[in-house]
Design a protein around this motif. Structure first.
Motif, PDB file in Angstrom:
ATOM      1  N   ARG A   1     -55.561 -27.398  49.362  1.00 49.80           N
ATOM      2  CA  ARG A   1     -54.657 -27.780  48.021  1.00 49.80           C
ATOM      3  C   ARG A   1     -53.819 -26.798  47.463  1.00 49.80           C
ATOM      4  O   ARG A   1     -54.248 -25.435  47.764  1.00 49.80           O
ATOM      5  N   THR A   2     -52.837 -27.155  47.049  1.00 54.26           N
ATOM      6  CA  THR A   2     -51.858 -26.361  46.186  1.00 54.26           C
ATOM      7  C   THR A   2     -51.819 -26.723  44.696  1.00 54.26           C
ATOM      8  O   THR A   2     -51.760 -28.135  44.485  1.00 54.26           O
ATOM      9  N   PHE A   3     -51.511 -25.927  43.690  1.00 62.06           N
ATOM     10  CA  PHE A   3     -51.512 -26.070  42.444  1.00 62.06           C
ATOM     11  C   PHE A   3     -50.269 -25.544  41.810  1.00 62.06           C
ATOM     12  O   PHE A   3     -50.072 -24.450  41.992  1.00 62.06           O
ATOM     13  N   VAL A   4     -49.611 -26.082  40.714  1.00 63.26           N
ATOM     14  CA  VAL A   4     -48.829 -25.503  39.988  1.00 63.26           C
ATOM     15  C   VAL A   4     -48.935 -25.532  38.435  1.00 63.26           C
ATOM     16  O   VAL A   4     -49.160 -26.873  37.868  1.00 63.26           O
ATOM     17  N   VAL A   5     -49.002 -24.506  37.703  1.00 65.07           N
ATOM     18  CA  VAL A   5     -49.262 -24.461  36.147  1.00 65.07           C
ATOM     19  C   VAL A   5     -47.920 -23.932  35.591  1.00 65.07           C
ATOM     20  O   VAL A   5     -47.493 -23.044  35.937  1.00 65.07           O
ATOM     21  N   ALA A   6     -47.285 -24.781  34.585  1.00 69.99           N
ATOM     22  CA  ALA A   6     -46.229 -24.423  33.927  1.00 69.99           C
ATOM     23  C   ALA A   6     -46.356 -24.691  32.255  1.00 69.99           C
ATOM     24  O   ALA A   6     -47.497 -25.310  32.014  1.00 69.99           O
ATOM     25  N   ARG A   7     -45.452 -24.194  31.639  1.00 67.97           N
ATOM     26  CA  ARG A   7     -45.072 -24.473  30.224  1.00 67.97           C
ATOM     27  C   ARG A   7     -43.753 -24.743  29.940  1.00 67.97           C
ATOM     28  O   ARG A   7     -42.985 -24.151  30.379  1.00 67.97           O
ATOM     29  N   PHE A   8     -43.828 -25.574  28.921  1.00 64.65           N
ATOM     30  CA  PHE A   8     -42.496 -26.206  28.181  1.00 64.65           C
ATOM     31  C   PHE A   8     -41.942 -24.969  27.469  1.00 64.65           C
ATOM     32  O   PHE A   8     -42.622 -24.463  26.672  1.00 64.65           O
TER      33      PHE A   8
ATOM     34  N   GLY B   1     -49.610 -26.007  25.058  1.00 66.94           N
ATOM     35  CA  GLY B   1     -50.386 -25.211  26.081  1.00 66.94           C
ATOM     36  C   GLY B   1     -49.802 -25.138  27.663  1.00 66.94           C
ATOM     37  O   GLY B   1     -48.700 -25.763  27.810  1.00 66.94           O
ATOM     38  N   LYS B   2     -50.727 -24.455  28.421  1.00 63.96           N
ATOM     39  CA  LYS B   2     -50.246 -24.433  29.766  1.00 63.96           C
ATOM     40  C   LYS B   2     -50.660 -26.177  30.407  1.00 63.96           C
ATOM     41  O   LYS B   2     -51.681 -26.638  29.956  1.00 63.96           O
ATOM     42  N   LEU B   3     -49.793 -26.539  31.112  1.00 63.78           N
ATOM     43  CA  LEU B   3     -49.853 -27.790  31.753  1.00 63.78           C
ATOM     44  C   LEU B   3     -49.992 -27.585  33.429  1.00 63.78           C
ATOM     45  O   LEU B   3     -49.112 -26.888  34.052  1.00 63.78           O
ATOM     46  N   LEU B   4     -50.934 -28.490  33.942  1.00 63.20           N
ATOM     47  CA  LEU B   4     -50.735 -28.582  35.307  1.00 63.20           C
ATOM     48  C   LEU B   4     -49.934 -29.667  35.929  1.00 63.20           C
ATOM     49  O   LEU B   4     -49.914 -30.702  35.365  1.00 63.20           O
ATOM     50  N   ILE B   5     -49.093 -29.463  36.802  1.00 60.56           N
ATOM     51  CA  ILE B   5     -48.273 -30.295  37.436  1.00 60.56           C
ATOM     52  C   ILE B   5     -48.946 -30.844  38.672  1.00 60.56           C
ATOM     53  O   ILE B   5     -49.049 -30.344  39.519  1.00 60.56           O
ATOM     54  N   ALA B   6     -49.292 -32.217  38.452  1.00 65.17           N
ATOM     55  CA  ALA B   6     -49.969 -33.170  39.644  1.00 65.17           C
ATOM     56  C   ALA B   6     -49.393 -34.316  40.032  1.00 65.17           C
ATOM     57  O   ALA B   6     -48.661 -34.758  39.300  1.00 65.17           O
ATOM     58  N   PRO B   7     -49.547 -34.719  41.417  1.00 62.16           N
ATOM     59  CA  PRO B   7     -48.884 -35.905  41.669  1.00 62.16           C
ATOM     60  C   PRO B   7     -49.598 -37.044  40.895  1.00 62.16           C
ATOM     61  O   PRO B   7     -50.749 -37.041  40.367  1.00 62.16           O
TER      62      PRO B   7
ATOM     63  N   ARG C   1     -57.325 -28.409  29.771  1.00 62.32           N
ATOM     64  CA  ARG C   1     -58.565 -28.501  29.050  1.00 62.32           C
ATOM     65  C   ARG C   1     -59.352 -29.828  29.174  1.00 62.32           C
ATOM     66  O   ARG C   1     -60.381 -30.184  28.650  1.00 62.32           O
ATOM     67  N   GLY C   2     -58.783 -30.438  30.071  1.00 65.68           N
ATOM     68  CA  GLY C   2     -59.223 -31.961  30.172  1.00 65.68           C
ATOM     69  C   GLY C   2     -58.167 -32.692  31.149  1.00 65.68           C
ATOM     70  O   GLY C   2     -57.475 -32.167  31.903  1.00 65.68           O
ATOM     71  N   ALA C   3     -58.729 -33.956  31.246  1.00 68.17           N
ATOM     72  CA  ALA C   3     -57.947 -34.923  32.251  1.00 68.17           C
ATOM     73  C   ALA C   3     -56.642 -35.531  31.472  1.00 68.17           C
ATOM     74  O   ALA C   3     -56.184 -36.463  32.352  1.00 68.17           O
ATOM     75  N   GLU C   4     -56.414 -35.239  29.980  1.00 73.61           N
ATOM     76  CA  GLU C   4     -55.260 -35.865  29.458  1.00 73.61           C
ATOM     77  C   GLU C   4     -53.888 -35.646  29.849  1.00 73.61           C
ATOM     78  O   GLU C   4     -53.606 -34.837  30.364  1.00 73.61           O
ATOM     79  N   GLN C   5     -53.275 -36.710  30.272  1.00 73.13           N
ATOM     80  CA  GLN C   5     -51.873 -36.804  30.857  1.00 73.13           C
ATOM     81  C   GLN C   5     -51.067 -36.328  29.621  1.00 73.13           C
ATOM     82  O   GLN C   5     -50.946 -37.063  28.528  1.00 73.13           O
ATOM     83  N   ARG C   6     -50.036 -35.521  29.614  1.00 70.41           N
ATOM     84  CA  ARG C   6     -49.049 -35.284  28.730  1.00 70.41           C
ATOM     85  C   ARG C   6     -47.529 -35.923  28.959  1.00 70.41           C
ATOM     86  O   ARG C   6     -47.342 -36.122  30.074  1.00 70.41           O
ATOM     87  N   GLU C   7     -46.847 -35.766  27.903  1.00 73.98           N
ATOM     88  CA  GLU C   7     -45.512 -36.371  28.414  1.00 73.98           C
ATOM     89  C   GLU C   7     -44.759 -35.261  29.364  1.00 73.98           C
ATOM     90  O   GLU C   7     -44.729 -34.252  29.230  1.00 73.98           O
ATOM     91  N   GLY C   8     -43.771 -35.951  30.061  1.00 80.59           N
ATOM     92  CA  GLY C   8     -43.083 -35.001  31.033  1.00 80.59           C
ATOM     93  C   GLY C   8     -43.096 -35.578  32.504  1.00 80.59           C
ATOM     94  O   GLY C   8     -44.039 -36.335  32.902  1.00 80.59           O
ATOM     95  N   LYS C   9     -41.915 -35.549  33.240  1.00 80.10           N
ATOM     96  CA  LYS C   9     -41.771 -35.908  34.509  1.00 80.10           C
ATOM     97  C   LYS C   9     -41.164 -34.844  35.491  1.00 80.10           C
ATOM     98  O   LYS C   9     -40.325 -33.946  35.071  1.00 80.10           O
ATOM     99  N   ALA C  10     -41.835 -34.795  36.688  1.00 76.95           N
ATOM    100  CA  ALA C  10     -41.212 -33.816  37.406  1.00 76.95           C
ATOM    101  C   ALA C  10     -41.341 -34.363  38.968  1.00 76.95           C
ATOM    102  O   ALA C  10     -41.910 -35.693  39.199  1.00 76.95           O
TER     103      ALA C  10
END
Length: 316
Positions: free
Chosen positions: A54-61, A73-79, A111-120
């Motif tokens: 697997r591959t993962f990307v962590v980003a920050r606004f 904080g830092k966010l994971l960009i996930a499918p 920090r958990g499974a919560e989804q934040r606002e944003g699209k990619a």
């Protein structure tokens, strides 16, 4: 085969291996996020087998208020699941096969499974040689937000657990602790096989007789990677068995974005794992723009011995 957790595309068969790109949607009940990845099954029975790499990307606004920055904080960009199937295209010529996968992505708290606002949009391009035991892949990210994104780090390759498994807890079905080798015989119940292979990935070896693994990140590995055609490596590391009969060379191409590389190797013979991570010095994706991450090459040492072939004719 597609399960509730994973979306499997058509398998690509070559004389050397079977390649299966996939999307792992994750499991919120286990706080396990989704990812893009692949499985690679060599034709040689004793070779290392990659399941659900697997591959993962962590980003920050950027541009958030101090309070919003603290809360986000830092966010994971996930499918992200959508009504439409993920994009999938494949082309081939006499020497290679190209596979491209693209899927909408969301932002998730680390920090958990919560989804934040944003699209990619996440994309990945694979190139497989039809003559040599090589595969290339390269991730791309498109920022569909009004704020710029800064890429904090990218896991370019992960398979198996990052840490050794407690021998007393090898039947604990948490993906961070449990992986499975190829069974000597099928389980009595189909559901048992489904649960173990569909929900969790592994870096398997033949049966339960796996020898210990070792990792070599010496300058010699970087020199070895320069033999890959049309590939200018910046970093290389080798994972192999101690008898040096089987293994793989992972190399990362020099990028226009400076950064550093780290790896974690879990050489426990009952739960081997490996993680290769890239930390860019400064990589910002403006709104509505895209970037591609460094290209990764995997060269399969097991099949080199079996096929007596060397890398040839690879193009982008």
């Amino acid at each position: 085969m597609t399960s509730e957790r994973k979306y499997h595309f058509d398998t690509i068969d070559t004389p050397l291996w079977a390649f299966a790109p996939l999307i792992d949607w994750g499991d919120p009940a286990l706080d396990d996020h989704g990812a893009m990845g692949f499985s690679l099954l060599p034709r040689e029975v004793d070779a290392l087998t990659l399941e659900n790499a697997r591959t993962f990307v962590v980003a920050r606004f950027l541009g958030l208020s101090p309070l919003a920055r603290l809360l986000t904080g830092k966010l994971l960009i996930a499918p992200q699941r959508t009504a439409e199937p993920p994009g999938f295209t494949t082309t081939r010529d006499e020497e290679q096969r190209r596979v491209e996968v693209e899927v909408p992505a969301g932002f998730y708290s680390l920090r958990g499974a919560e989804q934040r606002e944003g699209k990619a949009m996440l994309g990945i391009r694979y190139t497989l040689s039809l003559e040599s035991p090589m595969i290339f892949w390269q991730l791309s990210i498109t920022n569909h937000n009004r704020l710029p994104l800064r890429v904090e780090n990218a896991t370019l390759f992960r398979v198996g657990p990052p840490h050794a498994v407690n021998p007393r807890r090898r039947t604990d079905f948490h993906p961070a602790r449990f992986r499975l080798f190829k069974l000597r015989r099928p389980p009595k119940a189909h559901s048992a096989y489904y649960d173990l292979t569909e929900r969790f990935g592994s870096l398997r070896m033949h049966a339960l007789d796996a020898p210990p693994l070792e990792v070599d990140a010496s300058p010699n590995m970087l020199y070895a990677a320069t033999t890959l055609p049309r590939f200018a490596p910046e970093y290389a590391v080798m994972l192999r068995t101690q008898d040096r009969q089987h293994g793989m060379l992972l190399a990362v191409e020099r990028s226009v974005y400076p950064g550093r590389f780290t790896f974690e190797a879990n050489t426990d013979r009952f739960s081997p794992g490996f993680t290769l991570r890239w930390v860019p010095a400064s990589l910002v994706i403006p709104p509505q723009e895209s970037v591609t991450l460094p290209r990764v090459a995997l060269y399969w040492l097991d099949i080199v011995k079996a096929s007596h072939k060397t890398p040839t004719g690879f193009t982008d």
